[in-house]
Design an enzyme around this catalytic site. Structure first.
Site, short mmCIF file in Angstrom:
data_model
loop_
_atom_site.label_atom_id
_atom_site.label_comp_id
_atom_site.label_asym_id
_atom_site.label_seq_id
_atom_site.Cartn_x
_atom_site.Cartn_y
_atom_site.Cartn_z
N HIS A 1 3.89 -12.11 12.54
CA HIS A 1 4.07 -10.72 12.07
C HIS A 1 4.51 -9.88 13.26
CE1 HIS A 1 2.48 -7.02 9.68
NE2 HIS A 1 3.22 -6.59 10.69
N HIS B 1 7.27 -6.60 14.71
CA HIS B 1 8.27 -5.54 14.54
C HIS B 1 9.19 -5.54 15.75
CE1 HIS B 1 6.06 -3.72 11.16
NE2 HIS B 1 5.00 -4.17 11.81
N ARG C 1 12.23 -3.80 15.52
CA ARG C 1 13.07 -2.59 15.41
C ARG C 1 14.55 -2.95 15.52
NH1 ARG C 1 8.39 -0.71 13.45
NH2 ARG C 1 6.98 0.14 15.02
N ASN D 1 10.80 -3.39 7.99
CA ASN D 1 10.67 -1.94 7.77
C ASN D 1 11.51 -1.11 8.74
OD1 ASN D 1 8.91 -2.64 9.89
ND2 ASN D 1 7.52 -0.93 9.46
N LYS E 1 8.23 -9.15 1.83
CA LYS E 1 7.13 -8.29 2.29
C LYS E 1 6.85 -7.17 1.29
CE LYS E 1 4.33 -6.30 5.16
NZ LYS E 1 3.81 -6.43 6.50
N HIS F 1 1.12 -5.94 3.15
CA HIS F 1 0.36 -4.92 3.88
C HIS F 1 -0.72 -4.49 2.89
CE1 HIS F 1 -0.24 -1.47 6.70
NE2 HIS F 1 -0.89 -1.06 5.63
N HIS G 1 -2.31 -8.81 8.90
CA HIS G 1 -3.19 -7.99 9.73
C HIS G 1 -4.51 -7.63 9.03
CE1 HIS G 1 -1.14 -4.90 7.48
NE2 HIS G 1 -0.17 -4.70 8.32
N LEU H 1 -2.02 0.80 11.91
CA LEU H 1 -2.41 0.60 10.51
C LEU H 1 -2.34 -0.88 10.18
CD1 LEU H 1 -0.65 3.66 8.86
CD2 LEU H 1 -3.12 3.28 9.06
N ASP I 1 1.58 -8.20 15.03
CA ASP I 1 1.89 -6.85 14.53
C ASP I 1 2.26 -5.94 15.70
OD1 ASP I 1 2.35 -4.82 12.76
OD2 ASP I 1 0.24 -4.30 12.49
N HIS J 1 6.58 1.97 19.35
CA HIS J 1 7.08 3.32 19.10
C HIS J 1 7.20 3.95 20.48
CE1 HIS J 1 6.31 3.45 14.72
NE2 HIS J 1 5.22 2.75 14.99
N ALA K 1 1.80 5.14 13.87
CA ALA K 1 0.88 4.01 13.93
C ALA K 1 1.59 2.80 14.51
CB ALA K 1 0.38 3.68 12.52
#
Ligand SMILES: NC(=O)N[C@@H](CC(=O)O)C(=O)O
Ligand SMILES: [Zn+2]
Ligand SMILES: [Zn+2]
Length: 346
Positions: A13, A15, A17, A41, A99, A136, A174, A219, A247, A251, A263
């Site tokens: 899992h 991210h 970007r 996402n 997802k 999620h 998660h 989150l 996860d 950011h 988050a």
């Protein structure tokens, strides 16, 4: 010097970007992990097989020279997702999972699913073709306390879905509560859970005691200590239903250090050092390989990696940067609040 050699780990899992952020973070994953399930996402989200093909190309282009890394692509489920497109994506080998984001549950999830009924045709097709659903697992109804969102999701969404479609393979991503751990353990088949690095280390005090600390906000939000202990017991048990999904969710600092901070916690760079510490503390170093390198591939029907990595324990603390600089801006690195002594041997 103490050392531990394990199969090269994967991240189930992640991210990554896009654009300058992707370029700034991918090396922290690809230097350690052989594969990762890439979250869809983005803005706009990765909805179709064509979107995923293009995103995969951008990821491969951003990969540092000499790194070997396989992104395992996912599709963001919407109420308009085409079952045929999903099946095509799986057949071509591009898509590893779909997802489910309940609408509004987390970063960039407004296009997620509001009415599960509308997603049923796609979910039925996935059950038929053996394509896993990653969830999620939080409800978003305003009357449910944010600390109870996972438990209520299990009761009102996940369990009814599993009764209706028992053949659908579901990854509860998660997991943050003892309720989630118990629910996964109670399932006879087709349910597994990923656990993040940070949820094994922090409880909700990290966010709120002595001042509000945005770099510990993610989150699902970290819960009480008894939940953290349940996650730790599950992760270090060797139970094949639990595996690593960091996860890691970068950011830029200005978007976290503000009146309404995003988050997400960035752990790609120091996850293996943190995990070795956690497993050593719990007398379970011999089960780190199961959690980080074996259980995930087995669940997704893939072979474990042939390559090995060696972790070494040194007396002097291993120092990671407090933040990394990316073309998108600075990203604060997860601080476990204890000294790390394990590191991956170059
Ligand atoms: N985990 C997070 O806190 N944030 C993730 C979204 C998610 O995984 O829910 C993100 O994309 O920033
Ligand atoms: Zn999530
Ligand atoms: Zn995530």
């Amino acid at each position: 010097m103490q050392s531990l050699t394990i199969r090269r780990p994967d991240d189930w899992h992640l991210h990554l970007r896009d654009g300058a952020m992707l370029e700034g973070v991918i090396g922290d994953t690809s230097s350690t992990f052989a594969r990762a399930i890439i979250m869809p996402n983005l803005v706009p989200p990765v909805v179709t097989t064509a979107d995923a093909t293009a995103y995969r190309e951008r990821i491969m282009k951003a990969l540092p020279a000499g790194h070997r890394f396989q992104p395992l692509m996912t599709l963001y489920l919407t109420e308009h997702t085409s079952a045929d497109d999903v099946e095509e994506g799986k057949k071509s080998g591009l898509i590893t999972a779909v997802k489910l984001y309940p609408a509004g549950a987390t970063t960039n999830s407004h296009g997620g699913v509001r009415d599960m009924e509308k997603a049923m045709p796609v979910l039925e097709r996935m059950a038929k073709i053996g394509l896993p659903l990653c969830v999620h697992g939080e409800v978003t109804t305003p009357d449910v306390d944010i600390f109870d969102r996972e438990a209520v999701f299990i009761e009102t969404v996940l369990d009814p879905l599993r009764r209706r479609l028992p053949e659908l393979k579901i990854t509860m991503e998660h997991v943050t509560t003892a309720d989630g751990i118990d629910y996964i353990k109670s399932a006879k088949a087709n349910l597994a859970g990923s656990i993040t690095t940070h949820h094994l280390i922090i409880n909700r005090n990290a966010i709120l005691v002595g001042g509000i600390r945005p770099h510990y906000y993610c989150l699902p939000v970290a819960k009480r200590e008894n939940h953290r202990l349940a996650l730790r017991a599950a992760a270090t048990s060797g139970d094949a239903r639990f595996f690593l999904g960091t996860d890691s969710a970068p950011h830029v600092d200005p978007l976290k250090e503000c009146a309404c901070g995003c988050a997400g916690i960035y752990t790609s760079i120091n996850t293996m050092s943190c995990l070795a510490h956690v497993f050593e503390q719990d007398g379970a170093l011999d089960r780190l390989e199961a959690f980080a390198s074996l259980n995930g591939p087995a669940w997704y029907g893939l072979e474990p990696n042939e390559e090995r990595i060696t972790l070494e324990r040194q007396d002097a603390p291993v120092v990671f940067p407090a933040r990394i600089e990316t073309g998108a801006g600075p990203v604060t690195v997860f601080d476990p609040m204890f000294a790390l002594h394990w590191q991956i041997k170059a």
